[in-house]
Design an enzyme around this catalytic site. Sequence first.
Site, PDB file in Angstrom:
ATOM      1  N   ASN A 145       0.859  -1.187   0.000  1.00 26.49           N
ATOM      2  CA  ASN A 145       0.000   0.000   0.000  1.00 26.49           C
ATOM      3  C   ASN A 145       0.891   1.231   0.000  1.00 26.49           C
ATOM      4  O   ASN A 145       1.538   1.535   0.992  1.00 26.49           O
ATOM      5  CB  ASN A 145      -0.885  -0.034   1.266  1.00 26.49           C
ATOM      6  CG  ASN A 145      -1.646   1.260   1.478  1.00 26.49           C
ATOM      7  OD1 ASN A 145      -1.829   2.046   0.543  1.00 26.49           O
ATOM      8  ND2 ASN A 145      -2.086   1.492   2.703  1.00 26.49           N
ATOM      9  N   LYS A 198       0.009   4.292  -0.162  1.00 28.39           N
ATOM     10  CA  LYS A 198      -0.614   5.475   0.449  1.00 28.39           C
ATOM     11  C   LYS A 198      -0.458   6.675  -0.505  1.00 28.39           C
ATOM     12  O   LYS A 198      -0.505   6.495  -1.712  1.00 28.39           O
ATOM     13  CB  LYS A 198      -0.018   5.743   1.832  1.00 28.39           C
ATOM     14  CG  LYS A 198       0.033   4.486   2.698  1.00 28.39           C
ATOM     15  CD  LYS A 198       0.297   4.772   4.134  1.00 28.39           C
ATOM     16  CE  LYS A 198       0.490   3.450   4.871  1.00 28.39           C
ATOM     17  NZ  LYS A 198       0.382   3.569   6.305  1.00 28.39           N
ATOM     18  N   HIS A 218      -9.278   1.020   5.139  1.00 26.04           N
ATOM     19  CA  HIS A 218      -7.976   1.165   5.819  1.00 26.04           C
ATOM     20  C   HIS A 218      -8.169   2.080   7.033  1.00 26.04           C
ATOM     21  O   HIS A 218      -8.964   3.015   6.996  1.00 26.04           O
ATOM     22  CB  HIS A 218      -6.960   1.753   4.840  1.00 26.04           C
ATOM     23  CG  HIS A 218      -5.567   1.721   5.363  1.00 26.04           C
ATOM     24  ND1 HIS A 218      -5.089   2.651   6.255  1.00 26.04           N
ATOM     25  CD2 HIS A 218      -4.542   0.854   5.140  1.00 26.04           C
ATOM     26  CE1 HIS A 218      -3.833   2.362   6.560  1.00 26.04           C
ATOM     27  NE2 HIS A 218      -3.476   1.273   5.893  1.00 26.04           N
ATOM     28  N   GLU A 257      -6.546   4.473   8.108  1.00 27.69           N
ATOM     29  CA  GLU A 257      -6.369   5.905   7.835  1.00 27.69           C
ATOM     30  C   GLU A 257      -7.632   6.492   7.213  1.00 27.69           C
ATOM     31  O   GLU A 257      -7.962   7.654   7.423  1.00 27.69           O
ATOM     32  CB  GLU A 257      -5.136   6.116   6.936  1.00 27.69           C
ATOM     33  CG  GLU A 257      -3.848   5.866   7.713  1.00 27.69           C
ATOM     34  CD  GLU A 257      -2.678   5.383   6.887  1.00 27.69           C
ATOM     35  OE1 GLU A 257      -2.717   5.458   5.650  1.00 27.69           O
ATOM     36  OE2 GLU A 257      -1.703   4.896   7.513  1.00 27.69           O
ATOM     37  N   GLU A 290      -5.186  -5.253  10.702  1.00 31.63           N
ATOM     38  CA  GLU A 290      -4.133  -4.255  10.890  1.00 31.63           C
ATOM     39  C   GLU A 290      -4.367  -3.530  12.213  1.00 31.63           C
ATOM     40  O   GLU A 290      -5.142  -2.565  12.267  1.00 31.63           O
ATOM     41  CB  GLU A 290      -4.170  -3.241   9.748  1.00 31.63           C
ATOM     42  CG  GLU A 290      -3.938  -3.839   8.389  1.00 31.63           C
ATOM     43  CD  GLU A 290      -3.348  -2.816   7.432  1.00 31.63           C
ATOM     44  OE1 GLU A 290      -2.244  -3.070   6.949  1.00 31.63           O
ATOM     45  OE2 GLU A 290      -3.972  -1.775   7.210  1.00 31.63           O
ATOM     46  N   GLY A 295       2.708   1.918  10.671  1.00 33.33           N
ATOM     47  CA  GLY A 295       3.634   3.031  10.508  1.00 33.33           C
ATOM     48  C   GLY A 295       4.384   3.385  11.781  1.00 33.33           C
ATOM     49  O   GLY A 295       5.001   4.447  11.861  1.00 33.33           O
ATOM     50  N   SER A 309       3.729  -2.573  10.149  1.00 37.72           N
ATOM     51  CA  SER A 309       5.195  -2.596  10.268  1.00 37.72           C
ATOM     52  C   SER A 309       5.807  -3.928   9.838  1.00 37.72           C
ATOM     53  O   SER A 309       6.754  -4.409  10.463  1.00 37.72           O
ATOM     54  CB  SER A 309       5.619  -2.213  11.686  1.00 37.72           C
ATOM     55  OG  SER A 309       5.155  -0.914  11.998  1.00 37.72           O
TER      56      SER A 309
HETATM   57  C1  PEP Z   1      -0.535  -0.067   5.975  1.00 39.98           C
HETATM   58  O1  PEP Z   1      -0.474   1.032   5.451  1.00 39.98           O
HETATM   59  O2  PEP Z   1      -1.512  -0.780   5.763  1.00 39.98           O
HETATM   60  C2  PEP Z   1       0.562  -0.491   6.845  1.00 39.98           C
HETATM   61  C3  PEP Z   1       0.469  -1.649   7.441  1.00 39.98           C
HETATM   62  O3  PEP Z   1       1.641   0.362   6.981  1.00 39.98           O
HETATM   63  P1  PEP Z   1       3.091  -0.008   7.595  1.00 39.98           P
HETATM   64  O4  PEP Z   1       3.527  -1.292   6.958  1.00 39.98           O
HETATM   65  O5  PEP Z   1       3.953   1.157   7.224  1.00 39.98           O
HETATM   66  O6  PEP Z   1       2.917  -0.147   9.081  1.00 39.98           O
END
Ligand code: PEP
Length: 250
Positions: free
Chosen positions: A9, A11, A95, A97, A167, A173, A213
């Site tokens: 992803n 973003k 997601h 976000e 998630e 992040g 992460s």
């Molecule tokens: C994500 O954006 O879905 C995500 C898991 O980000 P990251 O891997 O940077 O934690």
Amino acid sequence: MRTPVIAGNWKMYKTAGESAAFVKEFLPLVAGVQGVEIVLSPPFPSLSIVGALTAGTNVGVASQNVHFAAEGAYTGEVSPGMVKDAGARYAIIGHSERRQYFAETDESVNRKVKAALAAGLVPIMCLGETLQERESGKTFPVVERQLRTGLAEVSAAEAPKVIVAYEPVWAIGTGKTATKEQAQEVHAFLRGILKELFGEPVALAVRILYGGSVKPENISELMAQPDIDGALVGGASLKANAFAGIVKFK
Ligand code: PEP
């Protein structure tokens, strides 16, 4: 039995030119990879170029969002049919976000999941608890509500097409990955709810990805868990080498 999915992803990163450069570097790195669905999710303006450059390869494309209507007076929105036309086969939906900054709810996620399925896209439906919810012992009720509402009115025939991404918001992040035990515990719980909703064969067919992460260094131990069927990767998907390292977790 379940084909693993590794989805990146991006973003709100990468122009169309930067997206094209990534794909040209990335494709040779993963050309020999079999038995893994590899997915890139660029921002909307890069969908067409990434769709065109990956056509006929072992790399698929996802949008990062879709609207629930097929078309209409929804300024700034993009329909499932439009992203499909641009080359996407998958759509990330809900997601954290989007939930946090754009007021998405379990109900809007459900409308989008149904719209994506109707358009022939594979929804990658995200869910997960916040740190506060985890620390107050609410992880299981929260993810259960998100899963049940997100999949409301989805039939048992359609359900196997859906990919669920667990998630935990506190792991996105932050560099703070859930332990393999924490992730497996929630994945097994989610599969149990899927069994209640759709029966065992469907529950065993649905891919449940972990996100938060994920890096080349931790993917293997996560993938060794029986209910972890892949990963949704943010930061580490922005560099071709790092993402290829995750794709080649075996
Ligand atoms: C994500 O954006 O879905 C995500 C898991 O980000 P990251 O891997 O940077 O934690």
